[in-house]
Scaffold this active site. Sequence first.
Site, PDB file in Angstrom:
ATOM      1  N   ASP A 254      64.373 -29.997  35.691  1.00 16.57           N
ATOM      2  CA  ASP A 254      64.704 -28.816  35.945  1.00 16.57           C
ATOM      3  C   ASP A 254      66.499 -28.722  36.276  1.00 16.57           C
ATOM      4  O   ASP A 254      67.053 -29.901  35.940  1.00 16.57           O
ATOM      5  CB  ASP A 254      63.996 -29.168  37.071  1.00 16.57           C
ATOM      6  CG  ASP A 254      64.395 -27.239  36.656  1.00 16.57           C
ATOM      7  OD1 ASP A 254      64.989 -26.462  35.597  1.00 16.57           O
ATOM      8  OD2 ASP A 254      62.632 -26.114  37.019  1.00 16.57           O
TER       9      ASP A 254
ATOM     10  N   GLU B  54      62.971 -16.534  38.788  1.00 14.40           N
ATOM     11  CA  GLU B  54      63.467 -17.708  40.003  1.00 14.40           C
ATOM     12  C   GLU B  54      63.140 -16.609  41.657  1.00 14.40           C
ATOM     13  O   GLU B  54      62.790 -15.896  41.552  1.00 14.40           O
ATOM     14  CB  GLU B  54      64.460 -17.928  39.783  1.00 14.40           C
ATOM     15  CG  GLU B  54      63.759 -18.807  37.792  1.00 14.40           C
ATOM     16  CD  GLU B  54      64.176 -20.190  37.893  1.00 14.40           C
ATOM     17  OE1 GLU B  54      64.747 -21.125  38.688  1.00 14.40           O
ATOM     18  OE2 GLU B  54      65.465 -20.521  36.580  1.00 14.40           O
TER      19      GLU B  54
END
Length: 636
Positions: free
Chosen positions: A313, A519
């Site tokens: 990521d 997020e």
Amino acid sequence: MDLEGMAKISMLLVGLWLLLNWAGLSSVERMKYKDPKQAIDARVEDLVSRMTLEEKIGQMLQVERKHASADLVKKYFIGSVMSEGGSIPAPQASAETWVDMVNEFQKGALSTRLGIPIFYGIDAVHGHNTVHNATIFPHNIGLGATRDPELVKRIGAATALEVRATGIQYAYAPCIAVCRDPRWGRCYESYSEDTEFVQAMTGIISGLQGDIPDNLPKGVPYISGKEKVIGCAKHYVGDGGTINGINEHNTVIDRDGLMKIHMPAYLNSINKGVATIMVSYSSWNGVKMHAHHDLITGYLKNTLHFKGFVISDFEGVDRITSPHRANITYSIEAGVSAGIDMFMFPKLYTEFIDDLTMLVQNKHIPMSRIDDAVRRILWVKFMMGIFENPFADYSLTKYLGIQEHRNLAREAVRKSMVLLKNGESVDKPSLPLPKKVPKVLVAGTHADNLGYQCGGWTIQWQGVSGNNLLKGTTILTAVKNTVDPETTVIYKENPDVEFVKSNEFSYAIVVVGEYPYAETHGDNMNLTIPDPGPETITNVCGVIKCVVIIISGRPVVIKPYLGIIDALVAAWLPGSEGQGVADVLYGDYGFTGKLPRTWFKSVDQLPMNVGDPYYDPLFPFGFGLSTETTKVFYSA
């Protein structure tokens, strides 16, 4: 010199020219990697055998566009370039501008010694969501409510076409997390709390990449042409199960639980030929996934036989230590050794190059691990045909935001609407609403705001507010489009009680909900509707007949207001095509959506998922009222 001598020299030069050209042709013939008639395995092996360590490490890098250039791609043999959330080549950039940018990076890659092309990556998680004028589909939680894998596959194909319209070949989608706690800020990126439903929705991969042929072995990446993109199943593994839904945190569960809840959708994705898998920021029982050799190499690669490449990521390796980047050399060694193949080092990529070079030269990381990573990356590049067609052209730019895709998004919106309450009894339903009445009130912060309607991961990472940066239809506009031409529609964002009483409205539509987030910014321990939403519900629904539409990425606290609400609709984050909401409100189509996750009574019950021993929801998993033209009935 006489003519005979000159003739001899000329013949000698011609012979030398022929010899050099024959040698050149022979050299090309010996370069199997340049021959599309060769098997991909042969091409990969030929190319790897020609590469230096520097060239191999370059292939393992993905850098952010702001910190890259064609010259830097050439200098460091970079394998991939990307856009982080909201990173664009120019404000409201056209498809052609995107194509030009991607091709400029490609020129740098093709001018290297071996001419290995790059691919460009971007988050396209509910359509091509960073790009101006793109079609924005409902977020995954809404698609989960449709219970329609075939629809989701068509959305994948439309998204792929719009991504390719901008010259981009790689989409970081789908998220196949199983969200077990709605307090998680990424819960809307999950199709459902139920593993089987998430498995069913992996059909989007076939839409993004194409249907894998029957003759290909399972686990082999497959991308079927220039109208398809590289897909990415994420985030491996257990990201939806963290304690209290805290993003990037620790998932505490035994191996059997991990395998039963969080792992199955990865097997489905691999069987559908997914090309890449992205590693999660989160941990499993205290071990960071970015450093988890057992699950990345041992299980994913060796047990599930995944043949694509594993990507980190964004700055994921930086977060192996606490605090972040406390020992980046250690983190690089841990990530590479765990089995990650490509690394998002968006800015400090020379650090990655220098440290990994040192680790290999000092035999801390074997060359076999580097070669495994490079083989996997090159395999995907050969499969997608980018060696033969490295440059994007303008032939696909016409597909960005086309009406056909907007019609598809509208279909997805109406199928995703979940009707939670419809009048006090089956005999007296509130919906469908009548189109021909004197005056209608539309209220609420989310009624006329495309940015709020689309949520996070839209234009910018955290989403946007307003109607200026997006093309689409707000719910207010949809209502005006749908009611009788003689019906007056009044919009008041947060009316007081006196305003509602004094205007003799026939009914009201109240649209409230969460503001955009993505997020960690979306982690929320109370899940209440933000102000002034509760006040708007109370002021309007306490006075006249009302339908409340909740725009949210998850269930929110609604129980205190349920008694005064006549009809209640969970609209999730529907995206750019708000007309789909009006389609079902007014009965042009029936409500068919079912809850993809449990709707709690109180946050004190969380986490609570279907099948739990103490299951006492406000609305259970799978609940959803259905409407037809003349009747309403409940089905589970």
